[in-house]
Motif scaffolding. Structure first.
Motif, PDB file in Angstrom:
ATOM      1  N   MET A 260       0.832  -1.197   0.000  1.00  0.00           N
ATOM      2  CA  MET A 260       0.000   0.000   0.000  1.00  0.00           C
ATOM      3  C   MET A 260       0.872   1.255   0.000  1.00  0.00           C
ATOM      4  N   SER A 261       0.405   2.242  -0.686  1.00  0.00           N
ATOM      5  CA  SER A 261       1.153   3.497  -0.767  1.00  0.00           C
ATOM      6  C   SER A 261       1.127   4.206   0.588  1.00  0.00           C
ATOM      7  N   LYS A 262       2.303   4.513   1.111  1.00  0.00           N
ATOM      8  CA  LYS A 262       2.398   5.239   2.390  1.00  0.00           C
ATOM      9  C   LYS A 262       2.731   6.705   2.153  1.00  0.00           C
ATOM     10  N   LEU A 263       2.326   7.539   3.101  1.00  0.00           N
ATOM     11  CA  LEU A 263       2.854   8.903   3.161  1.00  0.00           C
ATOM     12  C   LEU A 263       3.919   8.914   4.246  1.00  0.00           C
ATOM     13  N   ARG A 264       5.124   9.334   3.890  1.00  0.00           N
ATOM     14  CA  ARG A 264       6.213   9.305   4.877  1.00  0.00           C
ATOM     15  C   ARG A 264       7.152  10.479   4.667  1.00  0.00           C
ATOM     16  N   PHE A 265       7.972  10.715   5.676  1.00  0.00           N
ATOM     17  CA  PHE A 265       9.041  11.708   5.520  1.00  0.00           C
ATOM     18  C   PHE A 265      10.241  11.261   6.321  1.00  0.00           C
ATOM     19  N   HIS A 266      11.405  11.772   5.943  1.00  0.00           N
ATOM     20  CA  HIS A 266      12.628  11.528   6.703  1.00  0.00           C
ATOM     21  C   HIS A 266      13.378  12.840   6.721  1.00  0.00           C
ATOM     22  N   ILE A 267      13.855  13.211   7.905  1.00  0.00           N
ATOM     23  CA  ILE A 267      14.405  14.562   8.023  1.00  0.00           C
ATOM     24  C   ILE A 267      15.466  14.598   9.113  1.00  0.00           C
ATOM     25  N   SER A 268      16.480  15.414   8.908  1.00  0.00           N
ATOM     26  CA  SER A 268      17.530  15.600   9.903  1.00  0.00           C
ATOM     27  C   SER A 268      17.095  16.646  10.904  1.00  0.00           C
ATOM     28  N   VAL A 269      17.302  16.336  12.175  1.00  0.00           N
ATOM     29  CA  VAL A 269      16.821  17.202  13.227  1.00  0.00           C
ATOM     30  C   VAL A 269      17.903  17.297  14.302  1.00  0.00           C
ATOM     31  N   SER A 270      18.058  18.482  14.871  1.00  0.00           N
ATOM     32  CA  SER A 270      19.038  18.627  15.945  1.00  0.00           C
ATOM     33  C   SER A 270      18.524  17.935  17.205  1.00  0.00           C
ATOM     34  N   LEU A 271      19.442  17.659  18.111  1.00  0.00           N
ATOM     35  CA  LEU A 271      19.087  17.040  19.387  1.00  0.00           C
ATOM     36  C   LEU A 271      17.990  17.810  20.107  1.00  0.00           C
ATOM     37  N   ASP A 272      17.956  19.112  19.921  1.00  0.00           N
ATOM     38  CA  ASP A 272      16.911  19.906  20.566  1.00  0.00           C
ATOM     39  C   ASP A 272      15.717  20.178  19.632  1.00  0.00           C
ATOM     40  N   GLY A 273      15.616  19.420  18.544  1.00  0.00           N
ATOM     41  CA  GLY A 273      14.350  19.390  17.813  1.00  0.00           C
ATOM     42  C   GLY A 273      14.178  20.378  16.666  1.00  0.00           C
ATOM     43  N   TYR A 274      15.274  20.997  16.213  1.00  0.00           N
ATOM     44  CA  TYR A 274      15.173  21.981  15.133  1.00  0.00           C
ATOM     45  C   TYR A 274      15.624  21.399  13.797  1.00  0.00           C
ATOM     46  N   VAL A 275      14.943  21.821  12.718  1.00  0.00           N
ATOM     47  CA  VAL A 275      15.345  21.433  11.363  1.00  0.00           C
ATOM     48  C   VAL A 275      16.042  22.578  10.636  1.00  0.00           C
ATOM     49  N   ALA A 276      16.085  23.742  11.277  1.00  0.00           N
ATOM     50  CA  ALA A 276      16.856  24.877  10.765  1.00  0.00           C
ATOM     51  C   ALA A 276      17.214  25.746  11.964  1.00  0.00           C
ATOM     52  N   GLY A 277      18.343  26.427  11.847  1.00  0.00           N
ATOM     53  CA  GLY A 277      18.780  27.291  12.938  1.00  0.00           C
ATOM     54  C   GLY A 277      18.124  28.662  12.862  1.00  0.00           C
ATOM     55  N   PRO A 278      18.476  29.546  13.791  1.00  0.00           N
ATOM     56  CA  PRO A 278      17.898  30.892  13.796  1.00  0.00           C
ATOM     57  C   PRO A 278      18.422  31.743  12.632  1.00  0.00           C
ATOM     58  N   ASP A 279      17.736  32.859  12.390  1.00  0.00           N
ATOM     59  CA  ASP A 279      18.171  33.848  11.389  1.00  0.00           C
ATOM     60  C   ASP A 279      18.253  33.271   9.981  1.00  0.00           C
ATOM     61  N   GLN A 280      17.195  32.542   9.569  1.00  0.00           N
ATOM     62  CA  GLN A 280      17.149  32.046   8.189  1.00  0.00           C
ATOM     63  C   GLN A 280      17.024  33.219   7.228  1.00  0.00           C
ATOM     64  N   SER A 281      17.685  33.111   6.090  1.00  0.00           N
ATOM     65  CA  SER A 281      17.621  34.178   5.071  1.00  0.00           C
ATOM     66  C   SER A 281      17.812  33.544   3.707  1.00  0.00           C
ATOM     67  N   GLU A 282      17.680  34.350   2.655  1.00  0.00           N
ATOM     68  CA  GLU A 282      17.837  33.795   1.307  1.00  0.00           C
ATOM     69  C   GLU A 282      19.267  33.290   1.099  1.00  0.00           C
ATOM     70  N   GLU A 283      20.242  33.948   1.742  1.00  0.00           N
ATOM     71  CA  GLU A 283      21.640  33.516   1.614  1.00  0.00           C
ATOM     72  C   GLU A 283      21.918  32.301   2.486  1.00  0.00           C
ATOM     73  N   ASN A 284      21.158  32.189   3.584  1.00  0.00           N
ATOM     74  CA  ASN A 284      21.411  31.135   4.559  1.00  0.00           C
ATOM     75  C   ASN A 284      20.082  30.478   4.941  1.00  0.00           C
ATOM     76  N   PRO A 285      19.506  29.705   3.955  1.00  0.00           N
ATOM     77  CA  PRO A 285      18.141  29.189   4.161  1.00  0.00           C
ATOM     78  C   PRO A 285      18.021  28.227   5.342  1.00  0.00           C
ATOM     79  N   LEU A 286      19.117  27.633   5.786  1.00  0.00           N
ATOM     80  CA  LEU A 286      19.034  26.710   6.926  1.00  0.00           C
ATOM     81  C   LEU A 286      19.329  27.390   8.256  1.00  0.00           C
ATOM     82  N   GLY A 287      19.588  28.710   8.222  1.00  0.00           N
ATOM     83  CA  GLY A 287      19.830  29.434   9.460  1.00  0.00           C
ATOM     84  C   GLY A 287      21.199  29.128  10.053  1.00  0.00           C
ATOM     85  N   VAL A 288      21.525  29.813  11.138  1.00  0.00           N
ATOM     86  CA  VAL A 288      22.835  29.669  11.783  1.00  0.00           C
ATOM     87  C   VAL A 288      22.990  28.246  12.319  1.00  0.00           C
ATOM     88  N   GLY A 289      23.992  27.549  11.838  1.00  0.00           N
ATOM     89  CA  GLY A 289      24.276  26.191  12.309  1.00  0.00           C
ATOM     90  C   GLY A 289      23.482  25.111  11.604  1.00  0.00           C
TER      91      GLY A 289
END
Lengths: 213, 213
Positions: free
Chosen positions: A1-30
């Motif tokens: 059966m077709s599943k809906l799923r995702f897989h994603i990298s996450v920091s130990l404290d639960g973030y997928v992007a750091g602070p201060d995201q911008s067009e130059e730095n879409p993943l934020g600081v760190g």
């Protein structure tokens, strides 16, 4: 059966992007550090048309995540960034160049109608304005029995989780603390999950969950 | 060398207690479920003077966490709850009855000076009003080369993490989403950590980290 799923990298404290995201730095600081474990892998580099790379305990995890994928759904920001790219001439065709790494139909959630965009290597971007459930229905139809993967971002993952539509997901938990930024598991309510497996790998722990019955 | 360490059960979304904590429900809505994996274990039940229980992949993890502990530090709320217990007559002696499960000196961070409180089974509560660093110094002296464990709560763990004083910690990641409540890894800044190991066990994944060199 077709599943809906995702897989994603996450920091130990639960973030997928750091602070201060911008067009130059879409993943934020760190935020770049979240993906270090995977960009070194041969399995990931092949998908992105790159040579070389490592083989380690993470390899079968990544190969499994990338296999049996018939369609992708993603958010507008994942495809297009800020308002700039959408009004560019020539029109914005995503972050990934002529041959994006999806190699499937990709259903992009947006409020801006647009004709489908066929790229090289099997990726076609299809723009859906009717919301997450119609997008999933179209993706399942396109996937023809294979799985549908949520390509991100966190906001789209959260919407599908909160709606109880996700069958399975894998978190790649990276030993960094980002302290602030974009949290993955927020705004999803108290949905039930079951642990499927956990795998220790160099610089990352892979933990897979499924929706509780 | 004597280490400062902690081990704590945490929900998949990073909470150590659910929302709406109260004196009747100190772990908040859903918070009890964080500890289901451990209260079923023989290793945990023995420490708490109870018979029976299971042996599984989590057993050596718990045995290791409980071994080589020479002293404990904990916050005032962990010891005493709200303002009620402190003004009781007879005075409040903690949540754990006559024979608390620590079996070591326990240094309680508080603003209220009080004489040490000797319990059965080797537990003595010592009340420290000078802050986290003097409490750790006293605990290390008492531990005489064995490790010092942070008994909780989240606020005290955060203070020691933010101060860069924690050598090692293990998260028992439980497959539940609490959605709100008391987050563990908040307010600690971008401290560096390294993954030591990850262990899959029934209903929980144990991931151990140490402070980055």
């Amino acid at each position: 059966m077709s599943k809906l799923r995702f897989h994603i990298s996450v920091s130990l404290d639960g973030y997928v992007a750091g602070p201060d995201q911008s067009e130059e730095n879409p993943l934020g600081v760190g935020g770049e550090d979240l993906h270090q474990w995977v960009v070194e892998l041969e399995a990931w580099r092949q998908q992105h048309g790159l040579d070389g790379g490592e083989v380690n305990v993470s390899t079968p995890v990544v190969e499994e995540a990338l296999s049996n994928v018939g369609a992708t759904v993603m958010g507008r920001n994942m495809f297009g960034g800020g308002p700039g790219p959408w009004s560019d001439d020539p029109p914005w065709n995503g972050w990934w160049g002529d041959n994006p790494p999806f190699h499937t139909p990709v259903f992009v959630l947006t409020h801006h109608p647009r004709e489908p965009l066929e790229m090289e290597g099997g990726t076609t971007f299809i723009f859906v304005t009717e919301g997450i459930e119609p997008a999933l229905e179209q993706a399942k139809r396109a996937a023809a029995g294979q799985d549908v993967v949520i390509g991100g971002g966190a906001n789209v993952v959260q919407q599908y989780l909160a709606a109880g539509l996700v069958d399975e997901f894998e978190l790649h938990v990276v030993p960094i603390l980002l302290s602030d930024g974009e949290r993955l598991l927020a705004n999803v309510g108290r949905i039930g999950v079951e642990q499927v497996r956990a795998i220790e790998a160099p610089g990352v722990t892979h933990v897979k969950y499924r929706a509780a019955k």
